[in-house]
Each structure stands twice: as C-alpha cells, then as structure tokens.
Scaffold this active site. Sequence first.
Site, mmCIF file in Angstrom:
data_model
loop_
_atom_site.group_PDB
_atom_site.id
_atom_site.type_symbol
_atom_site.label_atom_id
_atom_site.label_comp_id
_atom_site.label_asym_id
_atom_site.label_seq_id
_atom_site.Cartn_x
_atom_site.Cartn_y
_atom_site.Cartn_z
ATOM 1 N NE ARG A 131 -3.563 2.481 2.439
ATOM 2 C CZ ARG A 131 -4.183 3.011 3.481
ATOM 3 N NH1 ARG A 131 -4.031 2.467 4.685
ATOM 4 N NH2 ARG A 131 -4.947 4.089 3.329
ATOM 5 C CG HIS A 132 -0.856 4.933 -1.100
ATOM 6 N ND1 HIS A 132 -1.029 5.822 -0.060
ATOM 7 C CD2 HIS A 132 -2.111 4.540 -1.463
ATOM 8 C CE1 HIS A 132 -2.309 5.967 0.200
ATOM 9 N NE2 HIS A 132 -2.996 5.193 -0.636
ATOM 10 N N GLY A 133 2.394 5.019 0.739
ATOM 11 C CA GLY A 133 2.653 5.701 2.000
ATOM 12 C C GLY A 133 1.539 6.664 2.385
ATOM 13 C CB THR A 162 -1.776 10.756 1.084
ATOM 14 O OG1 THR A 162 -3.114 10.475 1.535
ATOM 15 C CG2 THR A 162 -1.244 9.591 0.283
ATOM 16 C CG ASN A 199 -3.950 8.232 3.771
ATOM 17 O OD1 ASN A 199 -2.912 7.845 3.246
ATOM 18 N ND2 ASN A 199 -5.148 7.858 3.330
ATOM 19 N N GLY A 250 -10.145 8.198 -3.224
ATOM 20 C CA GLY A 250 -10.225 7.091 -4.168
ATOM 21 C C GLY A 250 -9.455 7.446 -5.425
ATOM 22 N NE ARG A 272 -3.892 7.495 -2.895
ATOM 23 C CZ ARG A 272 -4.887 7.770 -3.721
ATOM 24 N NH1 ARG A 272 -4.796 8.806 -4.550
ATOM 25 N NH2 ARG A 272 -5.976 7.017 -3.739
ATOM 26 C CD GLU A 310 -8.663 2.586 -2.832
ATOM 27 O OE1 GLU A 310 -9.043 1.496 -3.333
ATOM 28 O OE2 GLU A 310 -8.139 2.688 -1.702
ATOM 29 N N GLY A 355 -5.419 0.823 -0.243
ATOM 30 C CA GLY A 355 -6.060 0.072 0.824
ATOM 31 C C GLY A 355 -7.341 -0.600 0.389
#
Length: 416
Positions: A221-223, A225, A228, A235, A271, A295, A361
């Site tokens: 999964r991306h870091g 952001t 987040n 999305g 991202r 996403e 995610g």
Amino acid sequence: MKITFYYVRHGQTLFNVIERMQGECDSPLTEAGIEGARDTASALRKVHFAGCYSSSSERTLDTADILCEPHPGLKPVPMKELKEFDFGDLDGQKLSEFRDSVNETEMQDDWTSFHGENMKHFDERSRRAFKGIISESKDGDNVLLVSHGSFIVHLMKTLLGFDQDSYIERCNKVSRPWMPNTGICIFTYEDGKWKVAEEPMYAEEYRRRHDPKKVTFYFVRHGETLFNVNDRLQGRCDSPLTEKGIGQAEDAGRKLKNVPFDAVYCSYAERARDTADIILKGRNLHAVWEKRLREVSCGSLEGSHPSEIGEKQLQERSLNEHFKDVGGEDYEDIAGRLRAFLRDAYDKAEDGDRILLVSHGGMYFTLLHALFDTDIEKLLADAEKTHTNPAPNGGISIFTVENGKYELLQKMSDNK
C-alpha cells in the site's frame, strides 16, 4: 510443410444469452463476451502467430481484434468462407421454438429444408478457405483462426476426420459445451494430412497445459498522504505523500531490498507512483503504470470528510465498496479489473517470477475478499479489538498464483 492452427470461437453474444439461433445472422458481443476474448488473448499472448483469419461476421471480427492486441502488427483477415453454418430460415428464432420439430440429424448436418446449407456445401467452402490460408503460410507457422461453434464441430467431421460422435457424447455426459465461447481448439496440417492436436478447451485449461508456472506477488500500500491525515475520502482523487508517508515507503523498500523483482506495476495515482519510485531506488527497474490498480472510485463523494456525509454511512459504503449510485464503482467493478490485471500480469510472467504491486487500501481489501474469501468486516472488527491497522500505509502482503490457484502467504500488519 506443417502448420499449426489455433482455432478460437467468438465471445458470448446477445443471441447466445437469449438463446436464439445464430448462423449467418449476427448479434453483438456481451460484456462477458468481451472479457472472455481478453482472457483468451492473454492466455495465447506468448504464441507467435504468422497470421490471423476470421469469419466476416462482426462478432468474430470483434473477438479477433481483441485476440490480436497482444501481437503488434497482427490484424484479422475477414473471410466469408469461415462464417457459421447456415441455418437458413431458422436464423434468429428461439431455440425452444423448433427443438421438438427438428431431428438430431437435421440439427447437425442438413438445413436445406429451411433454405440453409448441408455438409456438402459446408465442406466445399471450408476447404476453399483452408486452401487459401495454406497457400499464404510457411512451414512451421502458427495461424490464429476466429470463427464459430458449429463451424468447428462440423469441421471435425469433414476436413479433420475426427470422431465427432464420440466427442459429442463425451461432452454431453459431463454437460460440457462442444465448443465454449472463446474456447481454443488446436489442429495441424502436415503434408496434406489434418489432425486434431487438442480438443476444445477453456483458456484456463490452455494455461495449465502450455504455461504451467508459479508467480509470487508482493502487494504494497502507498505511503501516508495528506488526505489520510485529514481523514478525507481518497479514491480516484489524489493527495501528496507526507514526510511520514515517504518514510513508510523507504521502510518498505528496506524490507524488500533482497527480493529480486522481475516486474513492477503501480496504480496511476501519484501517491502510488511516488511510493514505487522510493521502493525501487537504486534498482535498475521502473514501474509500469497500470490503471486497473487504481483505488475504488468514490464518485461525487471523493474528498469528503465523515462530518459531511455521516461517519456511519461512510463506513458502510467503504466496507461494501458501494459508490455506484454516486457515480463511482461497486465491489464487482473493482474486483473485475483486479482479476483481469492479475491474469494479464501472470500470463506475461515466467515461472518463478517475483512481481511488485503498489496500490491502495481499498484494492487490498478487495484482493483479500475476491481471491481469498476473507471476511473484511470480521478482519476490521478483530483489528479494532487489538488496536492494529489491517492495511497500514507501506504495508506488505504476499501471495502466489500457481496454475490458476491463489495462496495468501502474508497479510499486511503493523509490524511486517
């Protein structure tokens, strides 16, 4: 001279679904028919075809176009001689309307009483077609043919000299189609002799026979952001990695430093692309940007905060991936593109390959449910009890695909 023919039936059509006769008449491919053609195209991507010939019906030409996509420069040549068996006046009728009045022999071999064709006419035109194809081919060529279901079954009885009756009996005993939509049949021509090399099979059966292998996927999964941190729905919209997110990507890179990746794919979202670049730092590898790894689309709710739409509603929508009514995607949409992507990535890979995927995610939860039947609601409830994150930013999950079977080796966790 030897030529190997890869014969593929067209994808599922409207008339296949509503059970109407479909010979000289035509009807469009369904979405399932298009996806079936993509599946077979992917399975056959490693075969070098010297040429492609198709029935001139639109359903076959559309299928052929899809089958040719993995082969640069390959274009289907339309041939009327490869069209479906002519059912005459019965074309377009409901199957249920005439099954009781037409005997088995007529249904298979002779439709002249309905102004259609018989075996003699079919044999003449099909031989004419293959004579032309052979004249344009060279020794050792593989030739892709795209035609129809009844065509190949009749061809077994004429040109190929195959025991059609025994084959049909075996299929009927196990309720198997004589020639499934986008199924593959392989036969050869060698110095004037024809032979069925492999009976009609599905794309997945072809994979198991001709390209058996095991591929390992590492899903990251991306870091973290900005969205987040601010708890905004993220999305298809995007926001940059935070300093913490960059550190999470660097940490994932350290954990994966000894894995010799053979290919890397990442979501189109920046991202995810930035996360992949950080993980790959110092490697002579570049990520392929893949839209099917994006996403889930949240439609008009993109960027929303729980305070704007209600935390309970947002949780319910996110859990069930239900955003279609607001212009986004539903679970089936995202699961379908995920499966299609993994199929293509697997078919491109070699036995033993290790592939890095950088995505999201929501996509990870879809993967767990669609491929491994994980109860996501229970997964989240258990995580809440233990105060852990089941899909942390920078988290790593590992799974394998071997001859169509998926095995989950590692889920994401806060400490892996």
